[in-house]
Design a protein around this motif. Structure first.
Motif, PDB file in Angstrom:
ATOM      1  N   ASP A  79      17.526 -22.720 -13.541  1.00  0.00           N
ATOM      2  CA  ASP A  79      16.139 -23.128 -13.259  1.00  0.00           C
ATOM      3  C   ASP A  79      15.756 -22.786 -11.825  1.00  0.00           C
ATOM      4  N   GLU A  80      16.690 -23.011 -10.879  1.00  0.00           N
ATOM      5  CA  GLU A  80      16.379 -22.757  -9.473  1.00  0.00           C
ATOM      6  C   GLU A  80      16.085 -21.280  -9.243  1.00  0.00           C
ATOM      7  N   CYS A  81      16.779 -20.396  -9.968  1.00  0.00           N
ATOM      8  CA  CYS A  81      16.559 -18.963  -9.790  1.00  0.00           C
ATOM      9  C   CYS A  81      15.162 -18.552 -10.254  1.00  0.00           C
ATOM     10  N   ARG A  82      14.725 -19.116 -11.353  1.00  0.00           N
ATOM     11  CA  ARG A  82      13.426 -18.695 -11.903  1.00  0.00           C
ATOM     12  C   ARG A  82      12.298 -18.913 -10.903  1.00  0.00           C
ATOM     13  N   GLY A  83      12.419 -19.954 -10.069  1.00  0.00           N
ATOM     14  CA  GLY A  83      11.362 -20.218  -9.093  1.00  0.00           C
ATOM     15  C   GLY A  83      11.713 -19.770  -7.688  1.00  0.00           C
ATOM     16  N   CYS A  84      12.784 -19.019  -7.540  1.00  0.00           N
ATOM     17  CA  CYS A  84      13.276 -18.681  -6.193  1.00  0.00           C
ATOM     18  C   CYS A  84      12.489 -17.519  -5.600  1.00  0.00           C
ATOM     19  N   GLU A  85      12.102 -17.667  -4.331  1.00  0.00           N
ATOM     20  CA  GLU A  85      11.340 -16.595  -3.674  1.00  0.00           C
ATOM     21  C   GLU A  85      12.184 -15.342  -3.442  1.00  0.00           C
ATOM     22  N   PHE A  86      13.521 -15.469  -3.554  1.00  0.00           N
ATOM     23  CA  PHE A  86      14.392 -14.319  -3.320  1.00  0.00           C
ATOM     24  C   PHE A  86      15.034 -13.784  -4.595  1.00  0.00           C
ATOM     25  N   LEU A  87      14.443 -14.122  -5.711  1.00  0.00           N
ATOM     26  CA  LEU A  87      15.014 -13.686  -6.988  1.00  0.00           C
ATOM     27  C   LEU A  87      15.159 -12.161  -7.055  1.00  0.00           C
ATOM     28  N   GLY A  88      14.160 -11.423  -6.559  1.00  0.00           N
ATOM     29  CA  GLY A  88      14.216  -9.958  -6.642  1.00  0.00           C
ATOM     30  C   GLY A  88      15.371  -9.367  -5.856  1.00  0.00           C
ATOM     31  N   SER A  89      15.719  -9.982  -4.731  1.00  0.00           N
ATOM     32  CA  SER A  89      16.800  -9.463  -3.892  1.00  0.00           C
ATOM     33  C   SER A  89      18.163 -10.012  -4.290  1.00  0.00           C
ATOM     34  N   CYS A  90      18.175 -11.105  -5.008  1.00  0.00           N
ATOM     35  CA  CYS A  90      19.435 -11.772  -5.337  1.00  0.00           C
ATOM     36  C   CYS A  90      19.771 -11.611  -6.817  1.00  0.00           C
ATOM     37  N   GLY A  91      18.826 -11.941  -7.668  1.00  0.00           N
ATOM     38  CA  GLY A  91      19.070 -11.808  -9.109  1.00  0.00           C
ATOM     39  C   GLY A  91      19.980 -12.891  -9.667  1.00  0.00           C
ATOM     40  N   GLY A  92      20.070 -14.022  -8.972  1.00  0.00           N
ATOM     41  CA  GLY A  92      20.927 -15.102  -9.458  1.00  0.00           C
ATOM     42  C   GLY A  92      22.390 -14.939  -9.107  1.00  0.00           C
ATOM     43  N   TYR A  93      22.696 -13.952  -8.252  1.00  0.00           N
ATOM     44  CA  TYR A  93      24.082 -13.602  -7.928  1.00  0.00           C
ATOM     45  C   TYR A  93      24.865 -14.800  -7.408  1.00  0.00           C
ATOM     46  N   PHE A  94      24.240 -15.627  -6.590  1.00  0.00           N
ATOM     47  CA  PHE A  94      24.984 -16.713  -5.944  1.00  0.00           C
ATOM     48  C   PHE A  94      25.166 -17.928  -6.850  1.00  0.00           C
ATOM     49  N   LYS A  95      24.643 -17.904  -8.027  1.00  0.00           N
ATOM     50  CA  LYS A  95      24.893 -19.006  -8.969  1.00  0.00           C
ATOM     51  C   LYS A  95      26.105 -18.732  -9.854  1.00  0.00           C
ATOM     52  N   TRP A  96      26.889 -17.696  -9.490  1.00  0.00           N
ATOM     53  CA  TRP A  96      28.105 -17.369 -10.230  1.00  0.00           C
ATOM     54  C   TRP A  96      29.299 -17.358  -9.293  1.00  0.00           C
TER      55      TRP A  96
ATOM     56  N   ASP B 121      25.030 -24.686  -4.016  1.00  0.00           N
ATOM     57  CA  ASP B 121      23.826 -24.979  -3.241  1.00  0.00           C
ATOM     58  C   ASP B 121      23.403 -23.710  -2.490  1.00  0.00           C
ATOM     59  N   CYS B 122      22.245 -23.179  -2.814  1.00  0.00           N
ATOM     60  CA  CYS B 122      21.798 -21.884  -2.276  1.00  0.00           C
ATOM     61  C   CYS B 122      21.066 -21.987  -0.940  1.00  0.00           C
ATOM     62  N   ALA B 123      21.004 -23.174  -0.343  1.00  0.00           N
ATOM     63  CA  ALA B 123      20.221 -23.309   0.895  1.00  0.00           C
ATOM     64  C   ALA B 123      20.670 -22.290   1.951  1.00  0.00           C
ATOM     65  N   GLY B 124      21.970 -22.131   2.118  1.00  0.00           N
ATOM     66  CA  GLY B 124      22.481 -21.224   3.146  1.00  0.00           C
ATOM     67  C   GLY B 124      22.166 -19.769   2.856  1.00  0.00           C
ATOM     68  N   VAL B 125      22.331 -19.342   1.616  1.00  0.00           N
ATOM     69  CA  VAL B 125      22.070 -17.928   1.316  1.00  0.00           C
ATOM     70  C   VAL B 125      20.564 -17.637   1.333  1.00  0.00           C
ATOM     71  N   LYS B 126      19.751 -18.635   1.010  1.00  0.00           N
ATOM     72  CA  LYS B 126      18.304 -18.426   1.149  1.00  0.00           C
ATOM     73  C   LYS B 126      17.926 -18.238   2.621  1.00  0.00           C
ATOM     74  N   ARG B 127      18.640 -18.940   3.507  1.00  0.00           N
ATOM     75  CA  ARG B 127      18.415 -18.728   4.950  1.00  0.00           C
ATOM     76  C   ARG B 127      18.752 -17.284   5.317  1.00  0.00           C
TER      77      ARG B 127
HETATM   78  S1  SF4 Z   1      19.301 -17.433  -3.896  1.00  0.00           S
HETATM   79 FE1  SF4 Z   1      20.183 -18.885  -5.387  1.00  0.00          FE
HETATM   80  S2  SF4 Z   1      18.381 -19.722  -6.440  1.00  0.00           S
HETATM   81 FE2  SF4 Z   1      17.728 -17.834  -5.440  1.00  0.00          FE
HETATM   82  S3  SF4 Z   1      17.949 -16.236  -7.021  1.00  0.00           S
HETATM   83 FE3  SF4 Z   1      19.840 -16.296  -5.760  1.00  0.00          FE
HETATM   84  S4  SF4 Z   1      21.231 -17.625  -6.889  1.00  0.00           S
HETATM   85 FE4  SF4 Z   1      19.179 -18.016  -7.696  1.00  0.00          FE
END
Ligand code: SF4
Length: 268
Positions: free
Chosen positions: A218-235, A241-247
């Motif tokens: 769910d967090e990925c679907r609304g993430c502002e960095f979805l295009g650059s990440c693609g949910g990579y850090f949820k695996w 907790d993605c706070a650090g990688v979003k930084r």
């Molecule tokens: S930073 Fe985290 S929340 Fe955002 S797309 Fe990547 S894994 Fe998902």
């Protein structure tokens, strides 16, 4: 025949002769000997798994073939990089560095020796986020850095050109194209997806993988960095907790905006 690229141990090359291969070994002589009769069109890369190995046999072998030097313990192994610099005269070479305590020193030594760097970020805890921020500042601000440090480099370009590529592509873990063969011969999805049951069609494209599997949190679907990440850090841990990688992504986005401003204000 499908279009997968298989990463295989050198001992299992014979079972995959008709496929495109990335071949890994702990000894470079094992690569040159085993692949002496291989179709060069089918070998797309080589990985040397031990920095203690002698890489000299690779120098005159398959010029231009991309070679990865794989670090296991960056804090201890970085002095071993000096013995592999001659490879750069014959191959594009990346140093694969796991993000573990002390990895920053290894990045700085690798870059100073003119190796490209490919970080394996895992799911970094807060202390490692701080070390990643330090390495990112080095990559962005140090004028002597001439080699790419991935994933920073591709993410920065993605923000700059407003054309992001997900980390699955940037960090060689795209399940659309890659398969990993373990030492015991077991086949799996690449990297952090190992062990995941694929519930998409064998010919599914990355967009379908992203929608159905990779960025399904769910967090990925609304993430502002979805295009650059693609949910990579949820695996592999889905509760990471993605706070650090979003930084980190935010810092790269800011750097791209700054670069664009600087270029736009430069005299024609
Ligand atoms: S930073 Fe985290 S929340 Fe955002 S797309 Fe990547 S894994 Fe998902």
């Amino acid at each position: 025949m499908n279009d997968f690229i298989y990463e295989v141990p050198v001992e299992r090359v014979s079972a995959y002769r008709d496929q495109r291969l990335i071949v890994r070994a702990r000894e470079s002589a094992a690569l040159t000997t085993t692949l002496a009769d291989a179709d060069p069109e089918r070998i797309v890369g080589a990985r040397l798994l031990s920095l203690a190995a002698d890489s000299e046999p690779l120098n005159a072998w398959a010029p231009g073939l991309p070679v990865d030097l794989v670090m296991a313990d960056p804090g201890a192994e970085f002095p071993l990089l000096y013995r592999h610099t001659e490879l750069l005269d014959h191959h594009p070479v990346r140093v694969i560095i796991p993000v573990r305590p002390g990895f920053a020193k290894a990045v700085k030594v690798a870059v100073s020796l003119h190796f490209a760097v490919w970080l394996e970020p895992g799911q970094p805890e807060p202390a490692l986020i701080e070390e990643l921020v330090e390495v990112m500042a080095f990559y962005l601000r140090q004028p002597t850095v001439a080699q790419p440090v991935e994933f920073f480099h591709s993410a920065l370009l993605g923000f700059y050109h407003d054309d992001p590529a997900p980390l699955w592509v940037v960090l060689d873990a795209d399940p659309q194209y890659l398969r990993f063969i373990a030492d015991d011969g077991a086949e799996s999805l690449p990297g952090r997806l190992a062990g995941v049951e694929a519930t998409v069609a064998a010919d599914a494209d990355l967009g379908e993988w992203l929608t159905r599997i990779l960025a399904a949190a769910d967090e990925c679907r609304g993430c502002e960095f979805l295009g650059s990440c693609g949910g990579y850090f949820k695996w592999p841990r889905r509760d990471y907790d993605c706070a650090g990688v979003k930084r980190l992504f935010g810092l790269l986005r800011d750097a791209a905006a700054e670069l664009r401003r600087d270029l736009n204000s430069a005299p024609a």
